[in-house]
Design an enzyme around this catalytic site. Sequence first.
Site, PDB file in Angstrom:
ATOM      1  CG  MET A 110      -1.936  -1.130   1.211  1.00  0.00           C
ATOM      2  SD  MET A 110      -2.930  -1.221  -0.294  1.00  0.00           S
ATOM      3  CE  MET A 110      -4.035   0.166  -0.079  1.00  0.00           C
TER       4      MET A 110
ATOM      5  CG  ASP B 202       9.593   0.068   5.245  1.00  0.00           C
ATOM      6  OD1 ASP B 202       8.572  -0.159   4.585  1.00  0.00           O
ATOM      7  OD2 ASP B 202      10.014  -0.709   6.142  1.00  0.00           O
TER       8      ASP B 202
ATOM      9  CB  VAL C 291       3.372   0.516   9.563  1.00  0.00           C
ATOM     10  CG1 VAL C 291       4.225   1.756   9.294  1.00  0.00           C
ATOM     11  CG2 VAL C 291       2.469   0.742  10.757  1.00  0.00           C
ATOM     12  CB  VAL C 292       2.233  -4.432  10.007  1.00  0.00           C
ATOM     13  CG1 VAL C 292       3.233  -5.045   9.050  1.00  0.00           C
ATOM     14  CG2 VAL C 292       2.925  -3.858  11.231  1.00  0.00           C
ATOM     15  CD  GLU C 293      -5.319  -2.937   9.620  1.00  0.00           C
ATOM     16  OE1 GLU C 293      -4.580  -2.027   9.208  1.00  0.00           O
ATOM     17  OE2 GLU C 293      -6.541  -2.785   9.783  1.00  0.00           O
TER      18      GLU C 293
ATOM     19  CE  LYS D 225      -2.612   0.137  10.734  1.00  0.00           C
ATOM     20  NZ  LYS D 225      -1.795   0.470   9.585  1.00  0.00           N
TER      21      LYS D 225
ATOM     22  CB  SER E 101      -8.332  -2.225   5.780  1.00  0.00           C
ATOM     23  OG  SER E 101      -7.142  -2.897   6.030  1.00  0.00           O
TER      24      SER E 101
ATOM     25  CG  HIS F  32      -9.641   2.190   3.738  1.00  0.00           C
ATOM     26  ND1 HIS F  32     -10.803   1.476   3.708  1.00  0.00           N
ATOM     27  CD2 HIS F  32      -8.652   1.280   3.529  1.00  0.00           C
ATOM     28  CE1 HIS F  32     -10.533   0.195   3.495  1.00  0.00           C
ATOM     29  NE2 HIS F  32      -9.241   0.060   3.376  1.00  0.00           N
TER      30      HIS F  32
ATOM     31  CG  ASN G 252      -3.778  -4.160  -3.068  1.00  0.00           C
ATOM     32  OD1 ASN G 252      -3.064  -3.631  -3.909  1.00  0.00           O
ATOM     33  ND2 ASN G 252      -3.535  -5.358  -2.574  1.00  0.00           N
TER      34      ASN G 252
ATOM     35  CD  GLU H 297     -14.413   3.226   3.346  1.00  0.00           C
ATOM     36  OE1 GLU H 297     -15.455   3.225   3.991  1.00  0.00           O
ATOM     37  OE2 GLU H 297     -13.594   2.279   3.374  1.00  0.00           O
TER      38      GLU H 297
ATOM     39  CG  ASN I 226     -12.992  -3.538   4.397  1.00  0.00           C
ATOM     40  OD1 ASN I 226     -13.161  -4.078   3.298  1.00  0.00           O
ATOM     41  ND2 ASN I 226     -11.826  -3.049   4.775  1.00  0.00           N
TER      42      ASN I 226
HETATM   43  N1  LIG Z   1      -3.005  -4.848   1.247  1.00  0.00           N
HETATM   44  C1  LIG Z   1      -4.232  -4.425   1.137  1.00  0.00           C
HETATM   45  O1  LIG Z   1      -5.028  -4.948   0.335  1.00  0.00           O
HETATM   46  C2  LIG Z   1      -4.697  -3.248   1.925  1.00  0.00           C
HETATM   47  C3  LIG Z   1      -5.787  -2.486   1.481  1.00  0.00           C
HETATM   48  C4  LIG Z   1      -6.181  -1.356   2.207  1.00  0.00           C
HETATM   49  C5  LIG Z   1      -5.503  -1.038   3.376  1.00  0.00           C
HETATM   50  N2  LIG Z   1      -4.453  -1.810   3.789  1.00  0.00           N
HETATM   51  C6  LIG Z   1      -3.789  -1.404   5.028  1.00  0.00           C
HETATM   52  O2  LIG Z   1      -2.573  -0.773   4.688  1.00  0.00           O
HETATM   53  C7  LIG Z   1      -1.607  -1.009   5.712  1.00  0.00           C
HETATM   54  C8  LIG Z   1      -0.346  -1.604   5.085  1.00  0.00           C
HETATM   55  O3  LIG Z   1      -0.675  -2.810   4.455  1.00  0.00           O
HETATM   56  P1  LIG Z   1       0.277  -3.491   3.384  1.00  0.00           P
HETATM   57  O4  LIG Z   1      -0.539  -4.559   2.765  1.00  0.00           O
HETATM   58  O5  LIG Z   1       0.887  -2.452   2.532  1.00  0.00           O
HETATM   59  O6  LIG Z   1       1.378  -4.147   4.318  1.00  0.00           O
HETATM   60  P2  LIG Z   1       2.868  -4.593   3.974  1.00  0.00           P
HETATM   61  O7  LIG Z   1       3.194  -5.642   4.935  1.00  0.00           O
HETATM   62  O8  LIG Z   1       3.016  -4.852   2.518  1.00  0.00           O
HETATM   63  O9  LIG Z   1       3.736  -3.309   4.285  1.00  0.00           O
HETATM   64  C9  LIG Z   1       3.984  -2.802   5.544  1.00  0.00           C
HETATM   65  C10 LIG Z   1       5.303  -2.068   5.492  1.00  0.00           C
HETATM   66  O10 LIG Z   1       5.440  -1.312   6.681  1.00  0.00           O
HETATM   67  C11 LIG Z   1       6.770  -1.377   7.088  1.00  0.00           C
HETATM   68  N3  LIG Z   1       6.852  -1.010   8.501  1.00  0.00           N
HETATM   69  C12 LIG Z   1       6.552  -1.775   9.584  1.00  0.00           C
HETATM   70  N4  LIG Z   1       6.747  -1.042  10.712  1.00  0.00           N
HETATM   71  C13 LIG Z   1       7.126   0.184  10.321  1.00  0.00           C
HETATM   72  C14 LIG Z   1       7.477   1.376  11.009  1.00  0.00           C
HETATM   73  N5  LIG Z   1       7.497   1.411  12.328  1.00  0.00           N
HETATM   74  N6  LIG Z   1       7.811   2.455  10.279  1.00  0.00           N
HETATM   75  C15 LIG Z   1       7.832   2.409   8.934  1.00  0.00           C
HETATM   76  N7  LIG Z   1       7.544   1.301   8.241  1.00  0.00           N
HETATM   77  C16 LIG Z   1       7.181   0.205   8.928  1.00  0.00           C
HETATM   78  C17 LIG Z   1       7.216  -2.774   6.765  1.00  0.00           C
HETATM   79  O11 LIG Z   1       8.639  -2.858   6.669  1.00  0.00           O
HETATM   80  C18 LIG Z   1       6.535  -2.985   5.406  1.00  0.00           C
HETATM   81  O12 LIG Z   1       7.360  -2.567   4.341  1.00  0.00           O
HETATM   82  C19 LIG Z   1      -2.290  -1.903   6.713  1.00  0.00           C
HETATM   83  O13 LIG Z   1      -2.815  -1.117   7.733  1.00  0.00           O
HETATM   84  C20 LIG Z   1      -3.394  -2.554   5.923  1.00  0.00           C
HETATM   85  O14 LIG Z   1      -4.477  -2.961   6.694  1.00  0.00           O
HETATM   86  C21 LIG Z   1      -4.041  -2.886   3.090  1.00  0.00           C
END
Ligand SMILES: NC(=O)c1ccc[n+]([C@@H]2O[C@H](COP(=O)([O-])OP(=O)(O)OC[C@H]3O[C@@H](n4cnc5c(N)ncnc54)[C@H](O)[C@@H]3O)[C@@H](O)[C@H]2O)c1
Length: 715
Positions: free
Chosen positions: A325, A344, A401-403, A408, A430, A451, A454, A463, A501
């Site tokens: 994302m 990152d 960053v990670v969900e 967060k 999300s 929001h 993907n 959103e 969602n």
């Molecule tokens: N993938 C999807 O379909 C989707 C859709 C909408 C929203 N989201 C939301 O987007 C967010 C990211 O999802 P994603 O799929 O891109 O995850 P991902 O795992 O691909 O990426 C997360 C990134 O965050 C980095 N990271 C972790 N801790 C960090 C920190 N402290 N500082 C900076 N970077 C950090 C990780 O190294 C990684 O590169 C989540 O909250 C997810 O729920 C995802």
Amino acid sequence: MIYEGKAITVNMIEDGIAELKFDLQGDSVNKFNRVTLEDLKAAVEAIKGNSNVKGVLVTSGKDVFIVGADITEFGEAFKKSEEEIAAWCLEANQIFNAIEDLPVPTLTAINGIALGGGFEMCLSTDIRVMSEGAKVGLPEVKLGLMPGFGGTVRLPRVIGADNAIEWICMGAENRADKALKDGAVDAVVAADKLKDSALAMLKSAIAGEINWQARREEKTSKLKLNAMEQMMVFETAKGFVAGQTKGQYPAPIEAIKTMQKAANGGRDKALDAESKGFAKLAKTTESQALIGLFMNDQLLKKKAKGYDKTAKDTKKAAVLGAGIMGGGIAFQSALKGTPIMMKDIAEAGIELGLSEANKLLAKRVEKKKMKPLEMGETLNRIRPTLSYAEFGDVDTVVEAVVENPKVKKMVLAELEDKVREDTIITSNTSTISIDLLAADLKRPENFLGMHFFNPVHMMPLVEVIRGAKTSPEAVATVVAYAKKMGKTPIVVNDCPGFLVNRVLFPYFAGFAGLVRDGADFQAVDKVMEKFGFPMGPAYLLDVVGIDTGVHANEVMAEGFPDRMKADFKTSMEVMYENKRYGQKNGVGFYKYETDKKGKPKKVADQAAYDLIAPVVAERKEFTAEEIIARCMIPMCIEVARCIEEGIVETPNEADMGLIFGIGFPPFRGGACRYMDTVGMAEFVALCDKFADLGNLYKPTARMREMAANGESYFG
Ligand SMILES: NC(=O)c1ccc[n+]([C@@H]2O[C@H](COP(=O)([O-])OP(=O)(O)OC[C@H]3O[C@@H](n4cnc5c(N)ncnc54)[C@H](O)[C@@H]3O)[C@@H](O)[C@H]2O)c1
């Protein structure tokens, strides 16, 4: 002055040349509304009655020529019966016929876009000269309609049936080079030469150097195709279009049939067929839905514009997390011109984010949509970093960053100390509640949800989630930034799952129940795809990611335990336990192989059936109606709840959210439009039929009230 009306003036500009100018008073564009049509009728009468006129030049006093019909008038007009609509069309066509039949040569100077009725106006004159930057086309099919002011009559006679079928069925806005090549216009000139060239051509016609009578003859007689050629052209086109539209969009087929029916007749017969075809389409639920979408889109644009006054411009942005994302968000921001820092914690993450952006840009260069220089400039707008060093002048940050709420919260707290006091901080979560994330922040007024979906570059929706303490300025600023990124923002209030969602997971729950009760998930996918979704629920879960699905489902179950907490083990959970995460690791409900183009292709996998066997009933056939009802009822009721609770402000926005966010079938117009089409009383009765399935199938009190009072969402 020969005529002066509210939309049209006619002046004698040179010896014997009358200029009929479209210039709708009090509007920024010309359009065919009632006033314009009435004016046109009177203007043509006035020209006819003036024996000094030797030629007519049609022009526009605005930047556009004519954008098309006034779609806001459709609602009222289409309430009439099919016969009345057809009669109205025929009557309006008398005006265009009168132009075509003037005893002198006529020419349109097309200075800007001329679409729908605007282009049909051009076609009624003998000659068309077009400015280089203008665009012409007949996009009516996009509204579930077909041309109704003679477009299906004149265009095939001017550019040939095969070209006309393409123009009308695709509904594209055609550039000048294409229009000239296909023969839809006679000349293309630079904008500043348009009037002079147009006048020169008209004078040639008056002098008898251009055989304008022959052009007229061609437009008003039968098509120049023999029976064999007609069959080839029309039958092939019908077959092709039927394959493309899967029976879900009747308009293009109806347009082809109309042209075919009228091929051996002259203008009158052809116009009669067109009026009938137009009227038939005007009464379809598909055209109502698509026109509704157009109106919803206008509303969204108006609402987004309303935020402009309070919004602060995002000159520099930042994204935290360079994953799927974060990388997508950085790409989109840079592409649309806003520089963005991409931070990152891992070098590998950064590399992944950058290489994704690089790949997307390279594809654009390959397709000649972008110059290599622009690609370089775009990449330069993404500043990768592992530190917060340059965050002091950032206007808006998107956390991606990670969900995980703990991670967060930690990241957001850290971030707050590195940015300005007025920097707006958003989260791309999300599922996690915005108020929960805001709880420990020093400046919750500057915090909200943003929001994205993907893949970010493809999905139009953002959103914008307002938390309880979010300030209006923060909302406005994020709406403006989303718009700047070329996205459609919809503002919603905070709740688990937000709008999209929150209504998607009840649909998945409906699917889970079906599979539990013995439905074949592939059969469910097929039915829902036929219903109009780009992919059925099992396939969609595979694409979203089973792990993501399970996790989000837990959040939803916790938020709405009365209805979203399953009291049985779902097939999705079985997939998860067996590490079948979907497309991302090659197995889920389906197995994924790579096709020749390197894209994942789904194939059936017996292993998936074997794994879920212990948690599902014996295989049972379900009718399509039952499958649709069991998937759609939970989603629709949840949409109703979101409106009733004020999560989303209007049914219009709710419907657009579903169209843009989850690929709800556009020809059905969205969940509210769908309930309207079924009828609320019938819909509630259908819910009651499935009452045994639990609270997800229980309509709200307000829905029952609507049913009792005969109310609908769109009146
Ligand atoms: N993938 C999807 O379909 C989707 C859709 C909408 C929203 N989201 C939301 O987007 C967010 C990211 O999802 P994603 O799929 O891109 O995850 P991902 O795992 O691909 O990426 C997360 C990134 O965050 C980095 N990271 C972790 N801790 C960090 C920190 N402290 N500082 C900076 N970077 C950090 C990780 O190294 C990684 O590169 C989540 O909250 C997810 O729920 C995802």
